[in-house]
Design a protein around this motif. Sequence first.
Motif, short mmCIF file in Angstrom:
data_model
loop_
_atom_site.label_atom_id
_atom_site.label_comp_id
_atom_site.label_asym_id
_atom_site.label_seq_id
_atom_site.Cartn_x
_atom_site.Cartn_y
_atom_site.Cartn_z
N GLU A 93 0.82 -1.24 0.16
CA GLU A 93 -0.22 0.22 0.02
C GLU A 93 0.84 1.28 -0.02
O GLU A 93 1.74 1.45 0.73
CB GLU A 93 -1.00 -0.07 1.26
N LEU A 94 0.56 2.14 -0.89
CA LEU A 94 1.24 3.44 -0.95
C LEU A 94 0.30 4.59 -0.65
O LEU A 94 -0.91 4.52 -1.28
CB LEU A 94 1.89 3.56 -2.39
N THR A 95 0.62 5.34 0.33
CA THR A 95 -0.37 6.32 0.68
C THR A 95 0.40 7.80 0.59
O THR A 95 1.54 7.79 0.74
CB THR A 95 -0.92 6.17 1.88
N LEU A 96 -0.36 8.71 0.36
CA LEU A 96 0.03 10.15 0.57
C LEU A 96 -0.61 10.88 1.49
O LEU A 96 -2.04 10.93 1.41
CB LEU A 96 0.15 10.87 -0.95
N THR A 97 -0.17 11.70 2.29
CA THR A 97 -0.99 12.39 3.09
C THR A 97 -0.49 13.85 3.32
O THR A 97 0.71 14.13 3.28
CB THR A 97 -0.79 11.90 4.61
N LYS A 98 -1.12 14.77 3.21
CA LYS A 98 -0.65 16.24 3.27
C LYS A 98 0.00 16.56 4.65
O LYS A 98 -0.50 15.96 5.66
CB LYS A 98 -1.93 17.16 3.10
N ALA A 99 1.26 17.03 4.58
CA ALA A 99 2.04 17.34 5.73
C ALA A 99 2.28 18.87 5.95
O ALA A 99 3.48 19.14 5.33
CB ALA A 99 2.98 16.31 6.09
N GLY A 100 1.58 19.76 6.49
CA GLY A 100 2.00 21.20 6.20
C GLY A 100 2.01 21.60 4.91
O GLY A 100 1.21 21.53 4.23
N GLU A 101 3.26 21.88 4.50
CA GLU A 101 3.54 22.38 3.00
C GLU A 101 3.99 21.25 2.18
O GLU A 101 4.12 21.58 1.10
CB GLU A 101 4.78 23.54 3.03
N GLY A 102 4.15 20.05 2.66
CA GLY A 102 4.86 18.78 1.88
C GLY A 102 3.79 17.92 1.87
O GLY A 102 2.39 17.90 2.59
N THR A 103 4.21 16.72 1.73
CA THR A 103 3.55 15.44 1.71
C THR A 103 3.99 14.28 2.35
O THR A 103 5.55 14.06 2.15
CB THR A 103 3.14 15.08 0.23
N THR A 104 3.54 13.35 3.20
CA THR A 104 4.14 12.32 3.62
C THR A 104 3.71 11.17 2.86
O THR A 104 2.68 10.97 2.37
CB THR A 104 3.63 12.10 5.01
N VAL A 105 4.78 10.42 2.43
CA VAL A 105 4.64 9.30 1.49
C VAL A 105 4.93 8.05 2.60
O VAL A 105 6.02 7.84 3.26
CB VAL A 105 5.97 9.24 0.47
N GLY A 106 4.06 7.11 2.34
CA GLY A 106 3.90 6.04 3.46
C GLY A 106 3.81 4.46 2.33
O GLY A 106 3.24 4.69 1.55
N ILE A 107 4.60 3.67 2.78
CA ILE A 107 4.70 2.51 2.08
C ILE A 107 4.36 1.50 3.25
O ILE A 107 5.19 1.30 4.38
CB ILE A 107 5.91 2.06 1.48
N HIS A 108 3.33 0.65 3.05
CA HIS A 108 2.99 -0.53 3.96
C HIS A 108 3.18 -1.77 3.39
O HIS A 108 2.27 -2.04 2.38
CB HIS A 108 1.86 -0.24 4.90
N HIS A 109 3.78 -2.68 3.61
CA HIS A 109 3.96 -3.80 3.06
C HIS A 109 3.61 -5.08 3.87
O HIS A 109 4.38 -5.38 4.96
CB HIS A 109 5.46 -4.20 2.61
N GLU A 110 2.44 -5.80 3.49
CA GLU A 110 2.21 -6.98 4.38
C GLU A 110 2.21 -8.15 3.73
O GLU A 110 2.43 -8.39 2.77
CB GLU A 110 0.51 -6.78 4.64
N GLU A 111 2.03 -9.33 4.52
CA GLU A 111 1.95 -10.48 4.40
C GLU A 111 3.39 -11.08 3.84
O GLU A 111 3.64 -12.01 2.87
CB GLU A 111 1.08 -11.02 3.30
N LEU A 112 4.51 -10.50 4.45
CA LEU A 112 5.90 -11.12 4.28
C LEU A 112 6.10 -12.27 4.95
O LEU A 112 5.36 -12.76 5.64
CB LEU A 112 6.93 -9.99 4.45
#
Length: 137
Positions: A93-112
Amino acid sequence: MSESKKTTDPKTDAGWDVGVRKTVTAPVTDVWTYLLGAGLPLWLGEITELPSKKGVRYRTEDGVRGTIRGYTEKKQVRLTWQPEDWPHDTTLELTLTKAGEGTTVGIHHEELADREERHMMVGHWHRVLDAIVAHFE
């Protein structure tokens, strides 16, 4: 960075997972455009375009294959992810979240599969996020 191991109860064991995130100094729209365009090979593999419709399969030139599980424009992509040399698929899962003037990019990798695979992927995803951050510097 957050990392966790899911339960080891045989009835509910879904494997190991890892989550990493970093913030870039660019708006969500710019980051989304990059990650689903020119930056797509960086996190997914060599592919010209990622399908946006749930249930559609994809395959990269590097042999990663999977199915789109969820797609919310400028916010989230959830898909199965299986390199050609892995005997099992995982969920990414790749997610983007507004963080002030920028963007937080998150990567969540499951079922390893195990601790070793998780260790390998946490390093991989940190390198990917470092490259994304460097692109926007």
